[in-house]
Enzyme design. Structure first.
Site, PDB file in Angstrom:
ATOM      1  N   HIS A  90       1.693  -4.688  -5.389  1.00 35.14           N
ATOM      2  CA  HIS A  90       1.041  -3.441  -5.464  1.00 35.14           C
ATOM      3  C   HIS A  90       0.907  -2.573  -4.261  1.00 35.14           C
ATOM      4  O   HIS A  90       0.305  -2.919  -3.296  1.00 35.14           O
ATOM      5  CB  HIS A  90      -0.345  -3.589  -6.296  1.00 35.14           C
ATOM      6  CG  HIS A  90      -1.026  -2.165  -6.741  1.00 35.14           C
ATOM      7  ND1 HIS A  90      -0.777  -1.620  -7.853  1.00 35.14           N
ATOM      8  CD2 HIS A  90      -1.781  -1.543  -6.366  1.00 35.14           C
ATOM      9  CE1 HIS A  90      -1.270  -0.617  -8.171  1.00 35.14           C
ATOM     10  NE2 HIS A  90      -2.108  -0.590  -7.127  1.00 35.14           N
ATOM     11  N   ASP A 138      -7.293  -1.967 -12.216  1.00 34.16           N
ATOM     12  CA  ASP A 138      -7.120  -1.857 -10.380  1.00 34.16           C
ATOM     13  C   ASP A 138      -8.415  -1.446  -9.939  1.00 34.16           C
ATOM     14  O   ASP A 138      -8.787  -0.448 -10.143  1.00 34.16           O
ATOM     15  CB  ASP A 138      -5.910  -0.692 -10.344  1.00 34.16           C
ATOM     16  CG  ASP A 138      -5.685  -0.698  -8.821  1.00 34.16           C
ATOM     17  OD1 ASP A 138      -6.067  -1.342  -7.921  1.00 34.16           O
ATOM     18  OD2 ASP A 138      -5.118   0.292  -8.536  1.00 34.16           O
ATOM     19  N   HIS A 150       1.653   2.732  -6.499  1.00 33.05           N
ATOM     20  CA  HIS A 150       0.517   3.654  -7.091  1.00 33.05           C
ATOM     21  C   HIS A 150       0.448   4.726  -6.463  1.00 33.05           C
ATOM     22  O   HIS A 150      -0.242   4.837  -5.168  1.00 33.05           O
ATOM     23  CB  HIS A 150      -0.459   2.627  -6.916  1.00 33.05           C
ATOM     24  CG  HIS A 150      -1.863   3.402  -7.554  1.00 33.05           C
ATOM     25  ND1 HIS A 150      -3.074   2.766  -7.544  1.00 33.05           N
ATOM     26  CD2 HIS A 150      -2.016   4.555  -8.381  1.00 33.05           C
ATOM     27  CE1 HIS A 150      -4.002   3.552  -8.165  1.00 33.05           C
ATOM     28  NE2 HIS A 150      -3.531   4.801  -8.667  1.00 33.05           N
ATOM     29  N   MET A 199      -1.480   7.957  -5.557  1.00 30.66           N
ATOM     30  CA  MET A 199      -2.513   8.699  -5.676  1.00 30.66           C
ATOM     31  C   MET A 199      -2.584   9.807  -4.875  1.00 30.66           C
ATOM     32  O   MET A 199      -2.758  10.007  -3.535  1.00 30.66           O
ATOM     33  CB  MET A 199      -3.809   7.687  -5.056  1.00 30.66           C
ATOM     34  CG  MET A 199      -4.259   6.748  -6.013  1.00 30.66           C
ATOM     35  SD  MET A 199      -5.021   5.522  -5.233  1.00 30.66           S
ATOM     36  CE  MET A 199      -3.768   4.289  -4.452  1.00 30.66           C
ATOM     37  N   MET A 227      -1.897   6.709  -0.718  1.00 30.10           N
ATOM     38  CA  MET A 227      -2.858   7.857  -0.718  1.00 30.10           C
ATOM     39  C   MET A 227      -2.420   9.124   0.221  1.00 30.10           C
ATOM     40  O   MET A 227      -2.118   8.749   1.464  1.00 30.10           O
ATOM     41  CB  MET A 227      -4.070   7.279  -0.156  1.00 30.10           C
ATOM     42  CG  MET A 227      -4.649   6.028  -0.979  1.00 30.10           C
ATOM     43  SD  MET A 227      -6.066   5.039  -0.354  1.00 30.10           S
ATOM     44  CE  MET A 227      -6.155   3.732  -1.560  1.00 30.10           C
ATOM     45  N   MET A 268      -7.813   2.474 -13.851  1.00 27.99           N
ATOM     46  CA  MET A 268      -8.836   2.293 -12.596  1.00 27.99           C
ATOM     47  C   MET A 268     -10.116   1.922 -12.881  1.00 27.99           C
ATOM     48  O   MET A 268     -10.828   2.570 -13.543  1.00 27.99           O
ATOM     49  CB  MET A 268      -8.777   3.690 -11.648  1.00 27.99           C
ATOM     50  CG  MET A 268      -7.622   4.247 -11.288  1.00 27.99           C
ATOM     51  SD  MET A 268      -6.509   3.078 -10.343  1.00 27.99           S
ATOM     52  CE  MET A 268      -7.496   2.644  -8.927  1.00 27.99           C
ATOM     53  N   ASP A 272      -0.373   0.834  -2.593  1.00 31.34           N
ATOM     54  CA  ASP A 272      -1.235   1.904  -2.764  1.00 31.34           C
ATOM     55  C   ASP A 272      -0.812   3.162  -1.749  1.00 31.34           C
ATOM     56  O   ASP A 272      -0.948   2.968  -0.691  1.00 31.34           O
ATOM     57  CB  ASP A 272      -2.688   1.444  -2.549  1.00 31.34           C
ATOM     58  CG  ASP A 272      -3.172   0.939  -3.629  1.00 31.34           C
ATOM     59  OD1 ASP A 272      -3.122   1.269  -4.815  1.00 31.34           O
ATOM     60  OD2 ASP A 272      -3.873  -0.227  -3.386  1.00 31.34           O
ATOM     61  N   SER A 326      -2.636  -6.471  -3.871  1.00 31.85           N
ATOM     62  CA  SER A 326      -2.389  -5.176  -3.408  1.00 31.85           C
ATOM     63  C   SER A 326      -2.424  -5.017  -1.885  1.00 31.85           C
ATOM     64  O   SER A 326      -3.199  -5.676  -1.092  1.00 31.85           O
ATOM     65  CB  SER A 326      -3.824  -4.302  -3.562  1.00 31.85           C
ATOM     66  OG  SER A 326      -3.544  -3.215  -3.090  1.00 31.85           O
TER      67      SER A 326
END
Ligand code: DX5
Ligand code: ZN
Length: 237
Positions: free
Chosen positions: A31, A173, A64, A66, A35, A135, A33, A6
């Site tokens: 990966h 994850d 991913h 979020m 957010m 998760m 992330d 990640s």
């Protein structure tokens, strides 16, 4: 077996170097992330950064999201070079149309589920996804401890996949380390997302190789693992 470092745990001062380092380390996916400061109480980075690092590597980009409103972000991330986009099942009735949009953009579909959400929530979507991202921490921050109560969810996903003859990947994850990755592999996971667990090792290449060896070895025990009934919701921590 997919090993996916990640980027959140990388050194952002040297992001180009770090991106190339992940590829040279022999990782399968990167990966990413995303957010939004609303779905989770933190902000990371957006499509511009993904676009900036895209020419540096051929690695599969696993995005991913979020985010509370991923519908406005799917096209920008597809254009930035995402190969797969994971949206959260907690978004409820938006999920089906998000999947259709991801498919129409020619990208792979991932569905993420938070620790407090029961597995029944993802069941209707299993035949439409390429990855189920379980998760194993509450999303928002890297470096948190693995929540062991999520392990039955991995076993449940593995049982459904086998019984329904489906082929989605089971990703895990959050808090994935040399200690917890083998537990997830035994439960049926086959994609291991790890930030702190990999980036804090002296050699990223050595760390990816070690984690791969551990999960391959432990996956062999998977076939004999007892299968639980439907996993219950895990209380938020
Ligand atoms: C958590 C993110 C994870 C995170 C994993 O909100 O979705 O992908 O980067 O980081 P570690 O491995 O440090 O828990
Ligand atoms: Zn993630």
């Amino acid at each position: 077996m997919i090993i996916a470092p990640s980027l959140l745990a990388a050194d952002f001062v040297r992001i180009a170097h770090e991106t190339r380092r992940v590829e040279k380390a022999g990782a399968d996916w990167l990966h990413l992330d995303i957010m939004d400061g609303h779905f989770v109480p933190n902000i990371s980075f957006g499509p511009q950064l993904v676009k900036t690092i895209r020419p540096l590597t051929k690695m599969f980009f696993d995005v991913h999201l979020m985010c509370s409103q991923p519908d406005i972000l799917l096209e920008p991330f597809a254009n930035a070079g995402a190969d797969q986009m994971n949206v959260h099942v907690e978004l409820g009735e938006q999920v089906a149309s998000l999947f259709m949009k991801i498919r129409s953009l020619g990208r792979k579909v991932g569905l993420a589920i938070n620790p407090p959400t029961a597995m029944a929530a993802v069941q209707p979507y299993l035949d439409r996804i390429d990855e189920l991202l379980i998760m194993t921490v509450n999303p928002g921050f890297g470096g948190q401890g693995f929540i062991h109560e999520t392990l039955p969810k991995i076993q449940q996903a593995s049982a459904w996949r086998r019984d329904l003859k489906l082929h989605f990947r089971i990703g895990v994850d959050g808090g994935i380390t040399y200690a917890t990755a083998p537990e997830c592999a035994r439960a049926g996971a086959d994609a291991f997302i790890s930030g702190t667990g990999l980036f804090t090792q002296r050699s990223l290449k050595g760390a990816v190789a070690k984690m791969r060896k551990l999960v391959v070895k432990n996956a062999l025990a998977n076939g004999t693992a007892p299968l639980p009934s439907m996993a219950a919701a895990v209380p938020a921590v």
